[in-house]
Enzyme design. Sequence first.
Site, short mmCIF file in Angstrom:
data_model
loop_
_atom_site.label_atom_id
_atom_site.label_comp_id
_atom_site.label_asym_id
_atom_site.label_seq_id
_atom_site.Cartn_x
_atom_site.Cartn_y
_atom_site.Cartn_z
N GLU A 111 0.87 -1.17 0.00
CA GLU A 111 0.00 0.00 0.00
C GLU A 111 0.91 1.23 0.00
O GLU A 111 1.81 1.33 0.85
CB GLU A 111 -0.87 0.00 1.26
CG GLU A 111 -1.86 1.13 1.23
CD GLU A 111 -2.74 1.22 2.47
OE1 GLU A 111 -2.74 0.29 3.30
OE2 GLU A 111 -3.44 2.24 2.59
N ARG A 153 5.27 -12.93 9.66
CA ARG A 153 5.98 -11.70 9.32
C ARG A 153 7.30 -11.65 10.06
O ARG A 153 7.50 -12.34 11.06
CB ARG A 153 5.11 -10.49 9.60
CG ARG A 153 4.76 -10.28 11.05
CD ARG A 153 3.63 -9.28 11.21
NE ARG A 153 3.95 -7.98 10.66
CZ ARG A 153 3.24 -7.37 9.70
NH1 ARG A 153 2.18 -7.96 9.18
NH2 ARG A 153 3.57 -6.19 9.28
N LYS A 198 4.26 0.85 9.86
CA LYS A 198 4.39 2.03 8.99
C LYS A 198 3.79 3.28 9.64
O LYS A 198 4.29 4.37 9.47
CB LYS A 198 3.69 1.78 7.65
CG LYS A 198 4.56 1.03 6.66
CD LYS A 198 4.02 1.16 5.25
CE LYS A 198 2.92 0.14 5.02
NZ LYS A 198 2.51 0.06 3.61
#
Length: 564
Positions: free
Chosen positions: A35, A261, A271
């Site tokens: 994104e 992850r 983020k």
Amino acid sequence: MEETNNKVPNFIRTIIEEDLRTKKTERVITRFPPEPNGYLHIGHAKSICLNFGMAAEFNGRCHLRFDDTNPTKEEDEYVQSIMEDVRWLGFDWGRHLYYASDYFDQLYDYAVHLIKTEKAYVCDLSPDEIREYRGTLTGPGKNSPFRDRSVEENLDLFARMRAGEFPNGTRTLRARIDMASPNLNMRDPVIYRILHAKHHRTGAKWCIYPTYDFTHCISDALEEITHSICTLEFEDHRPLYDWVLDQLPVPCHPQQIEFARLNLTYTMMSKRRLLALVQEKLVSGWDDPRMPTLSGMRRRGYTPKAIRDFSERIGVAKRDSMVDVQLLEYCLREDLNKVAPRRMAVLRPLRVVLHNYPEGQTEELPAINNPEDPSMGTRNVPFSRVLYIEQEDFREDPPKKFFRLAPGQEVRLRYAYFIRCVDVIKDKKSGEITELHCTYDPATRGGDAPDGRKVRGTLHWVSADHSVPAQVRLYDHLFTLPDLAEIPEGKDFRDYLNPQSLQVLSDCYVEPQLADVSPYEHFQFERQGYFNVDPSSKKGALVFNRSVSLKDTWAKIEKQNTES
Ligand code: ATP
Ligand code: MG
């Protein structure tokens, strides 16, 4: 690209091999779907290496797709930086660059298809009410009072949502699945929301935007992705991924596979929080060398090869775990050790005058550029009467086993001569040592005594008249907390910023070979570590970043592990 030779078995590779063997898959197509709401970080690198790596390994291809359905947080700056970072890591998407926003028309048509087949409805509940109706993990949800609207009414309302007739948050389009499902994601999830906001690519064309869950699976299907690899938090979304595709006439049904992850010690990878660090100026920008972003790591001196090697070594697992950041540093040392030319640099200078060395004389002494790679040859380093050595390499009152310089003690200057300290000069007022007086032994040129006399210490040095001033920046972890998921109640990540994470040394001297370096060049400063030329560095105003120190505790840990 050079392959890493540290292949660790991974379950995704096993799945792909099996799919190719049974001909379920003809050609592997993966995608990396960021994104564009921030810069990529080392966690993304794991996903990039996995997606592009699997595609390359099986002669398939990997798409770069911007998952840009959230117009208020997304910007073209992020799009550009993401492309730069993926390329820098060494991967190429060829002509397969996509944007979820390119599918907005098609996604809209698919939404209409769901309405027509009674699989979606326009709901007038507010966001709070939707949450309330959703129920809990232990109790079922309640049907929305708008769930049984007619197809005609839904079509009309959805068209009017698109036409901009309603304000933000007043209506949504929801999938009609099951409000009693044990999986909360299946309780009539929202698939379209009203958002009067300009999009970085589609401008003002849309005021309704599809949600991630609706967009992602359809984008995968339209691109004929075979293996849609994502992180574990999407495991609970997989039934929805499959449900959406099962309702629609899409070209294929990709397989979603989840992996754990990357979590790294002392490293924060959200983020949203990284953006806060930048916005609150707690770091100098997204490319601050202390940031875990790829642009920060690049500036710090990380190489694409070291990062790819790291990604391979950590493997791919189904369960979350924490990786020691020392492994990442180890991978960087491994790479730089082979490629970085050695140089001498004095970070905290102490003046040394060689009494018996002729005034005005200069010698050029040959020095080896890289003992690991003879093909890198040698260079000449100027030597003269006044030198700088490292302050910490001298002790007036040395402890036992201090093999460096001390009054009366003899040491070797690397590639040069033996010197002996004969006098210590101090500032009268402060008492600080300002200068050492030494003698050198002309017979020891090159570093060996013809009489077989031994010294225990070898110091790096530069010639005062020939060296070049430089600024050197030393870095440490940005946070003091090993596991940033373990911040106690009432505290936040700002409370754990390491005040010592940046140390700027402005009075350093480097050997003259370094006068003409270019940004991003790597060097090993002997006995100090690996350094990288900062992009702000210029001739006459050199700036070096310490990428990583020489000390390698990881190699020791690994050795212990294999020995025990
Ligand atoms: P957020 O959802 O907070 O915006 P994100 O890090 O998930 O953050 P995306 O841009 O959606 O951001 O990530 C792109 C891809 O990178 C996704 O497939 C995601 O699963 C993967 N990814 C993100 N963080 C990690 C991580 N720490 N380890 C491995 N893969 C990651
Ligand atoms: Mg995400």
